[in-house]
Design an enzyme around this catalytic site. Structure first.
Site, PDB file in Angstrom:
ATOM      1  N   LYS A 129     -19.656  -6.093  -8.979  1.00 17.34           N
ATOM      2  CA  LYS A 129     -18.459  -6.727  -8.420  1.00 17.34           C
ATOM      3  C   LYS A 129     -18.925  -7.837  -7.498  1.00 17.34           C
ATOM      4  CE  LYS A 129     -13.971  -6.293  -8.694  1.00 17.34           C
ATOM      5  NZ  LYS A 129     -13.116  -5.814  -9.784  1.00 17.34           N
ATOM      6  N   ASP A 169     -10.471 -11.090 -10.724  1.00 16.99           N
ATOM      7  CA  ASP A 169      -9.894  -9.964  -9.976  1.00 16.99           C
ATOM      8  C   ASP A 169      -8.849 -10.618  -9.071  1.00 16.99           C
ATOM      9  OD1 ASP A 169     -10.351  -6.923  -9.324  1.00 16.99           O
ATOM     10  OD2 ASP A 169     -10.203  -7.855  -7.359  1.00 16.99           O
TER      11      ASP A 169
HETATM   12  P1  NDP Z   1      -3.754 -10.904  -8.468  1.00 19.31           P
HETATM   13  O1  NDP Z   1      -4.418 -11.749  -7.464  1.00 19.31           O
HETATM   14  O2  NDP Z   1      -3.299 -11.508  -9.741  1.00 19.31           O
HETATM   15  O3  NDP Z   1      -2.509 -10.149  -7.832  1.00 19.31           O
HETATM   16  C1  NDP Z   1      -2.661  -9.328  -6.728  1.00 19.31           C
HETATM   17  C2  NDP Z   1      -1.289  -8.808  -6.314  1.00 19.31           C
HETATM   18  O4  NDP Z   1      -1.475  -7.805  -5.328  1.00 19.31           O
HETATM   19  C3  NDP Z   1      -0.421  -9.867  -5.684  1.00 19.31           C
HETATM   20  O5  NDP Z   1       0.926  -9.572  -5.911  1.00 19.31           O
HETATM   21  C4  NDP Z   1      -0.797  -9.741  -4.207  1.00 19.31           C
HETATM   22  O6  NDP Z   1       0.214 -10.205  -3.332  1.00 19.31           O
HETATM   23  C5  NDP Z   1      -0.957  -8.245  -4.073  1.00 19.31           C
HETATM   24  N1  NDP Z   1      -1.927  -7.978  -2.994  1.00 19.31           N
HETATM   25  C6  NDP Z   1      -3.220  -8.353  -2.962  1.00 19.31           C
HETATM   26  N2  NDP Z   1      -3.797  -7.976  -1.816  1.00 19.31           N
HETATM   27  C7  NDP Z   1      -2.846  -7.356  -1.124  1.00 19.31           C
HETATM   28  C8  NDP Z   1      -2.833  -6.722   0.130  1.00 19.31           C
HETATM   29  N3  NDP Z   1      -3.927  -6.690   0.927  1.00 19.31           N
HETATM   30  N4  NDP Z   1      -1.657  -6.151   0.524  1.00 19.31           N
HETATM   31  C9  NDP Z   1      -0.582  -6.183  -0.274  1.00 19.31           C
HETATM   32  N5  NDP Z   1      -0.544  -6.770  -1.481  1.00 19.31           N
HETATM   33  C10 NDP Z   1      -1.655  -7.338  -1.894  1.00 19.31           C
HETATM   34  O7  NDP Z   1      -4.790  -9.708  -8.748  1.00 19.31           O
HETATM   35  P2  NDP Z   1      -4.846  -8.698  -9.978  1.00 19.31           P
HETATM   36  O8  NDP Z   1      -3.482  -8.421 -10.474  1.00 19.31           O
HETATM   37  O9  NDP Z   1      -5.883  -9.164 -10.910  1.00 19.31           O
HETATM   38  O10 NDP Z   1      -5.454  -7.384  -9.269  1.00 19.31           O
HETATM   39  C11 NDP Z   1      -4.613  -6.366  -8.715  1.00 19.31           C
HETATM   40  C12 NDP Z   1      -5.399  -5.075  -8.603  1.00 19.31           C
HETATM   41  O11 NDP Z   1      -5.826  -4.672  -9.912  1.00 19.31           O
HETATM   42  C13 NDP Z   1      -6.669  -5.137  -7.755  1.00 19.31           C
HETATM   43  O12 NDP Z   1      -6.852  -3.895  -7.116  1.00 19.31           O
HETATM   44  C14 NDP Z   1      -7.750  -5.331  -8.788  1.00 19.31           C
HETATM   45  O13 NDP Z   1      -9.021  -4.899  -8.322  1.00 19.31           O
HETATM   46  C15 NDP Z   1      -7.228  -4.442  -9.897  1.00 19.31           C
HETATM   47  N6  NDP Z   1      -7.765  -4.703 -11.232  1.00 19.31           N
HETATM   48  C16 NDP Z   1      -7.647  -5.946 -11.795  1.00 19.31           C
HETATM   49  C17 NDP Z   1      -8.126  -6.162 -13.070  1.00 19.31           C
HETATM   50  C18 NDP Z   1      -7.912  -7.456 -13.774  1.00 19.31           C
HETATM   51  O14 NDP Z   1      -8.203  -7.514 -14.968  1.00 19.31           O
HETATM   52  N7  NDP Z   1      -7.392  -8.490 -13.134  1.00 19.31           N
HETATM   53  C19 NDP Z   1      -8.865  -5.114 -13.796  1.00 19.31           C
HETATM   54  C20 NDP Z   1      -8.841  -3.823 -13.152  1.00 19.31           C
HETATM   55  C21 NDP Z   1      -8.345  -3.659 -11.901  1.00 19.31           C
HETATM   56  P3  NDP Z   1      -0.013 -11.585  -2.560  1.00 19.31           P
HETATM   57  O15 NDP Z   1       0.145 -12.657  -3.581  1.00 19.31           O
HETATM   58  O16 NDP Z   1       1.037 -11.588  -1.514  1.00 19.31           O
HETATM   59  O17 NDP Z   1      -1.398 -11.514  -1.976  1.00 19.31           O
END
Ligand code: NDP
Length: 448
Positions: A129, A169
């Site tokens: 990561k 991510d």
């Molecule tokens: P994005 O950046 O596309 O979206 C993240 C979302 O989560 C946004 O809506 C964001 O809101 C919210 N968010 C992020 N940080 C916080 C926080 N500290 N508190 C509250 N809300 C938060 O990321 P992904 O959708 O790619 O990733 C989301 C999760 O999925 C993560 O945990 C990631 O590790 C996991 N994941 C992702 C994969 C992938 O293929 N992308 C694969 C496997 C797991 P805001 O815009 O307000 O920050």
């Protein structure tokens, strides 16, 4: 028996002592190692080879300075990270996160989880990561590009299709992967498609990669419910977040006949009792890059709850798809009291240890992230296959592969949990399955 339990307690205590202040890493290590006592009882050779101790220590950790200039010419300094956690099963593989909260402990927890997740997919990929404490929110495309170029100017020397293959991510999507790949290509003088995944399908990316994590979570839920003689169809669902994983989890839920009534971002929650209009969320988030509150401006029937807690909204299926520790024990108890049957983690470690205990005690269907959200990295591995063979598969074929992979992940975790005396406990199933696959390879390679 007592000796093995004491050994596991000692391993956890050592990790805490040697990695002070890295609370998320401590949490992830504790959650996994606490389930491994039955493995050491059955396979004492893994204790003898100190496999757990070795798995808890990353193979390499890279920390670097990332200087860049904003549009006004002001200089900014961020910190970049890449942790190659374990390469027993293949080249390092795992996403890059750009978010102001990123620090070494968070990258290590994610890399540790990734090692098990990647093993669970059954594909030849190790765990890693990385990321930076850079906040892409509110930055222009040019600023993001300059940051990505500076980040890759250091990172490129540690990458390679047979060495380390990053992906996206939080905060890293196709735009960022494009800038990163462009700089890698320019510095190395190589069009090495297989060095990054999550690329646009217009230049070497795989169809379905963008959708894969969210779709995969829903396929996993479908399998968990099938075991209980139930299905996703007709279920009322809530999905936290509104990023890549959340959007495509909502899409697949809707395609399978479920009703999604709420989603969120870090500022607030949207509750739309008619069902979330996904085309609006996609435009707001993917195209306009605005806050989710904009949804309620366009749909007055929906309610925006600034700073609200999404978990108080009654549902049968809840998918945490935002970030770590977003679902605590009190929220789990609220979900259960409101009739929630299934929780599957799109995000990594979104449920706190108390929340996990409450779900398991209640006998809810609970899919931990390292199994439920593995569809993203599995499709990254499919992207690597396509790059290696200079091929591009259709959407239908790739999605079918993803679905089969998720079904197999569910089956293997379920069977492993049963074999180790915890039927229906996917935490035990996923941890032990992932551990055994990595451990076998590590023993085979000798002490390296
Ligand atoms: P994005 O950046 O596309 O979206 C993240 C979302 O989560 C946004 O809506 C964001 O809101 C919210 N968010 C992020 N940080 C916080 C926080 N500290 N508190 C509250 N809300 C938060 O990321 P992904 O959708 O790619 O990733 C989301 C999760 O999925 C993560 O945990 C990631 O590790 C996991 N994941 C992702 C994969 C992938 O293929 N992308 C694969 C496997 C797991 P805001 O815009 O307000 O920050």
């Amino acid at each position: 028996m007592a000796e093995i339990d004491a050994r596991i307690r000692r391993i956890i205590a050592d990790v805490m002592r040697r990695n002070p202040g890295e609370t998320e890493f401590h949490q992830a290590v504790t959650e996994v190692t606490e389930t491994l006592a039955p493995v050491l009882r059955k396979y004492p050779q893994y204790a003898e080879h100190k496999i757990i101790e070795r798995i808890c220590e990353p193979e390499r950790q890279i920390i670097f300075r990332v200087p860049w200039q904003d549009d006004r010419g002001e200089v900014h300094i961020n910190r970049g990270f890449r942790v190659g956690f374990n390469s027993a099963l293949g080249p390092y593989k795992g996403g890059l996160r750009f978010h102001p909260s990123v620090n070494l402990g968070i990258v290590k927890f994610l890399g540790f989880e990734q090692t098990f997740k990647n093993a669970i997919t059954g594909m030849p990929i190790g765990g890693a990561k990385g990321g930076a404490d850079f906040d892409p929110k509110g930055k222009s495309d040019d600023e993001v590009m300059r940051f990505c170029q500076s980040f890759m100017t250091e990172l490129y020397r540690h990458l390679g299709e047979f060495t380390d293959v990053p992906a996206g991510d939080i905060g890293v999507g196709q735009r960022e992967i494009g800038y990163l790949f462009g700089q890698y290509k320019r510095i190395t003088n190589r069009y090495e498609s297989g060095v990054l995944t999550g690329k646009s399908p217009k230049w070497g990316g795989s169809l379905v990669r963008k959708e894969a994590t969210g779709y995969g979570v829903v396929y996993f839920v479908e399998e968990m419910l099938k075991v209980r003689g139930d299905s996703v169809q007709g279920k009322t669902c809530i999905v936290s977040g509104s990023g890549n994983v959340a959007i495509y989890a909502m899409e697949k839920l809707q395609q399978l006949g479920a009703k999604v009534v709420a989603c969120s971002d870090s500022n607030g929650v949207i509750y739309d009792p008619r069902g979330i209009r996904l085309e609006t969320v996609k435009r707001i988030k993917e195209v306009e890059r605005r806050r989710i509150s904009a949804y309620a401006e366009e749909h007055p029937e929906a309610e925006y709850r600034a700073g609200g807690n999404i978990w108080t909204i009654p549902c049968e299926v809840a998918l945490p798809c935002a970030t770590q520790n977003e679902l605590d024990e009190a929220s789990v108890r609220t979900l259960l009291a409101n009739g929630c049957l299934a929780v599957a983690e799109g995000a990594n470690m979104p449920t706190t240890p108390g929340g996990v205990r409450a779900l398991l005690e209640a006998g809810a269907a609970y899919g931990p992230g390292k199994a439920a959200n593995a569809g993203g990295v599995a499709t990254s591995a499919l992207e690597m296959q396509q790059n290696a063979s200079r091929d591009a598969w259709t959407f239908e074929y790739t999605e079918q592969r993803l679905r089969e992979i998720m079904q197999k992940i569910h089956h293997d975790c379920y069977a492993t949990a049963e074999e180790f005396g915890c039927p229906g406990n996917y935490v035990v199933g996923a941890n032990i399955l992932g551990f055994l696959r990595v451990a076998e390879a590590m023993v085979a390679f000798g002490l390296i």
